[in-house]
Design a protein around this motif. Structure first.
Motif, PDB file in Angstrom:
ATOM      1  N   ALA A  46      29.090  17.943  52.686  1.00 32.43           N
ATOM      2  CA  ALA A  46      28.282  19.163  52.656  1.00 32.43           C
ATOM      3  C   ALA A  46      27.218  19.133  51.897  1.00 32.43           C
ATOM      4  CB  ALA A  46      29.162  20.495  52.482  1.00 32.43           C
ATOM      5  N   SER A  47      26.776  17.747  51.424  1.00 37.06           N
ATOM      6  CA  SER A  47      25.571  17.671  50.683  1.00 37.06           C
ATOM      7  C   SER A  47      24.659  16.476  51.066  1.00 37.06           C
ATOM      8  CB  SER A  47      25.837  17.599  49.023  1.00 37.06           C
ATOM      9  OG  SER A  47      26.733  16.625  48.692  1.00 37.06           O
ATOM     10  N   PHE A  48      23.473  16.409  50.690  1.00 40.29           N
ATOM     11  CA  PHE A  48      22.419  15.012  50.874  1.00 40.29           C
ATOM     12  C   PHE A  48      21.443  15.248  50.018  1.00 40.29           C
ATOM     13  CE2 PHE A  48      21.347  18.269  53.627  1.00 40.29           C
ATOM     14  CZ  PHE A  48      19.651  18.208  53.781  1.00 40.29           C
ATOM     15  N   GLU A  49      20.731  14.039  49.823  1.00 35.08           N
ATOM     16  CA  GLU A  49      19.580  13.972  49.137  1.00 35.08           C
ATOM     17  C   GLU A  49      18.462  13.316  50.255  1.00 35.08           C
ATOM     18  OE1 GLU A  49      20.071  11.466  45.900  1.00 35.08           O
ATOM     19  OE2 GLU A  49      21.424  12.701  44.877  1.00 35.08           O
ATOM     20  N   ALA A  50      17.122  13.985  49.668  1.00 28.84           N
ATOM     21  CA  ALA A  50      16.189  13.620  50.691  1.00 28.84           C
ATOM     22  C   ALA A  50      14.678  13.962  50.178  1.00 28.84           C
ATOM     23  CB  ALA A  50      16.197  14.083  52.232  1.00 28.84           C
ATOM     24  N   MET A  51      13.889  13.017  50.064  1.00 27.96           N
ATOM     25  CA  MET A  51      12.550  13.207  49.582  1.00 27.96           C
ATOM     26  C   MET A  51      12.568  13.908  48.019  1.00 27.96           C
ATOM     27  SD  MET A  51      10.828  14.449  53.390  1.00 27.96           S
ATOM     28  CE  MET A  51       9.336  15.189  52.267  1.00 27.96           C
ATOM     29  N   GLY A  52      13.470  13.685  47.063  1.00 28.68           N
ATOM     30  CA  GLY A  52      13.726  14.144  45.994  1.00 28.68           C
ATOM     31  C   GLY A  52      14.374  15.357  45.808  1.00 28.68           C
ATOM     32  N   TYR A  53      14.644  15.858  46.882  1.00 28.79           N
ATOM     33  CA  TYR A  53      15.624  16.966  46.884  1.00 28.79           C
ATOM     34  C   TYR A  53      17.129  16.715  46.927  1.00 28.79           C
ATOM     35  CZ  TYR A  53      11.479  19.814  48.321  1.00 28.79           C
ATOM     36  OH  TYR A  53      10.252  20.307  48.224  1.00 28.79           O
ATOM     37  N   VAL A  54      18.183  17.604  46.191  1.00 31.52           N
ATOM     38  CA  VAL A  54      19.502  17.444  46.218  1.00 31.52           C
ATOM     39  C   VAL A  54      19.801  18.671  46.943  1.00 31.52           C
ATOM     40  CG1 VAL A  54      21.529  17.275  45.143  1.00 31.52           C
ATOM     41  CG2 VAL A  54      19.291  16.061  44.137  1.00 31.52           C
ATOM     42  N   ILE A  55      20.233  18.779  47.959  1.00 31.54           N
ATOM     43  CA  ILE A  55      20.701  19.841  49.041  1.00 31.54           C
ATOM     44  C   ILE A  55      22.005  20.098  49.095  1.00 31.54           C
ATOM     45  CG2 ILE A  55      20.283  21.101  51.036  1.00 31.54           C
ATOM     46  CD1 ILE A  55      17.678  20.671  49.703  1.00 31.54           C
ATOM     47  N   PHE A  56      22.412  21.148  48.761  1.00 29.25           N
ATOM     48  CA  PHE A  56      23.923  21.663  49.058  1.00 29.25           C
ATOM     49  C   PHE A  56      23.968  22.638  50.016  1.00 29.25           C
ATOM     50  CE2 PHE A  56      24.315  20.275  44.649  1.00 29.25           C
ATOM     51  CZ  PHE A  56      25.440  19.435  44.767  1.00 29.25           C
ATOM     52  N   VAL A  57      24.332  22.322  51.172  1.00 25.33           N
ATOM     53  CA  VAL A  57      24.450  23.207  52.400  1.00 25.33           C
ATOM     54  C   VAL A  57      25.014  24.343  52.166  1.00 25.33           C
ATOM     55  CG1 VAL A  57      25.372  23.563  54.953  1.00 25.33           C
ATOM     56  CG2 VAL A  57      24.730  21.224  53.952  1.00 25.33           C
TER      57      VAL A  57
END
Length: 222
Positions: free
Chosen positions: A112-123
């Motif tokens: 339920a989480s990923f990293e992209a373009m410098g962001y750390v995203i928790f859904v």
């Protein structure tokens, strides 16, 4: 005898003296005028000469004809002959359309989480399954945590989720709602049994359906 008669006729003609032609005196132009109308009754016909339509064509004399000044009237343009080349109408933004940032080349870090373009995203609204967690189904244990993370990785590969994040001064881990097209990422994870629903996140009913259907971590190993 005939020849003698002709000769006598010629000799007689030479002997006749014709009178000289009359001598015409010059007459002033003023005296040469058409008869007055009173003479017409005496049998003298006088033709009336119409005025000549000719006019001078010198450019410094001729004036352009007067044109009536009419007030211009604006009319609507004619309808198009076809739909070819017409610009499409502007797309209306619906109330549920999202604004956010497209995150390219996401790298999954949990289910339920990923990293992209410098962001750390928790859904947002979803809780990830621990990668080391094992599940049991009908007495059989299997590594459901690894399988959940792998399922999210396969589903997200090659896509760019649109997440409700905006470039902050310092990018910190953030819980954000994300979509891929019209598909809610959190709803997909929970309804397929690859994540748990957080209380108050809006996905509680989706988890109940996944449990009853034996989806994801609630079902058999695949």
């Amino acid at each position: 005898m005939a020849i003698s008669a002709v000769a006598l006729t010629i000799m007689a003609a030479k002997s006749v003296h014709l009178p000289p032609p009359p001598v015409l005196e010059s007459v002033p132009a003023e005296t040469l005028s058409l008869p007055s109308p009173r003479h017409q009754g005496a049998g003298i016909a006088v033709a009336e000469v119409p005025p000549s339509p000719a006019r001078s064509i010198a450019p410094d004399i001729v004036a352009p004809p007067e044109v009536a000044r009419l007030q211009l009237e604006r009319i609507e343009a004619r309808p198009p002959l076809g739909d070819l080349g017409l610009a499409p109408p502007p797309k209306r933004v619906g109330p549920d359309d999202w604004e956010g940032t497209l995150l390219y080349r996401p790298v999954v870090t949990s289910s339920a989480s990923f990293e992209a373009m410098g962001y750390v995203i928790f859904v947002a609204g979803a809780e990830a399954i621990d990668p080391g967690q094992t599940c049991r189904f009908e007495g059989v244990a299997w590594r459901c945590g690894e399988r959940a993370m792998l399922a999210f990785r396969y589903w997200l590969r090659g896509r760019a989720p649109l997440c409700q994040v905006f470039p902050p001064a310092e990018r910190q881990p953030v819980a954000a709602a994300c979509r891929i097209g019209k598909q809610d990422v959190g709803a997909w994870l929970v309804s397929n049994g690859w994540a748990h629903a957080l209380p108050g996140g809006g996905y509680e009913k989706a988890e109940e359906v996944a449990r009853k259907a034996g989806m994801g971590v609630f079902g058999p190993p695949d």
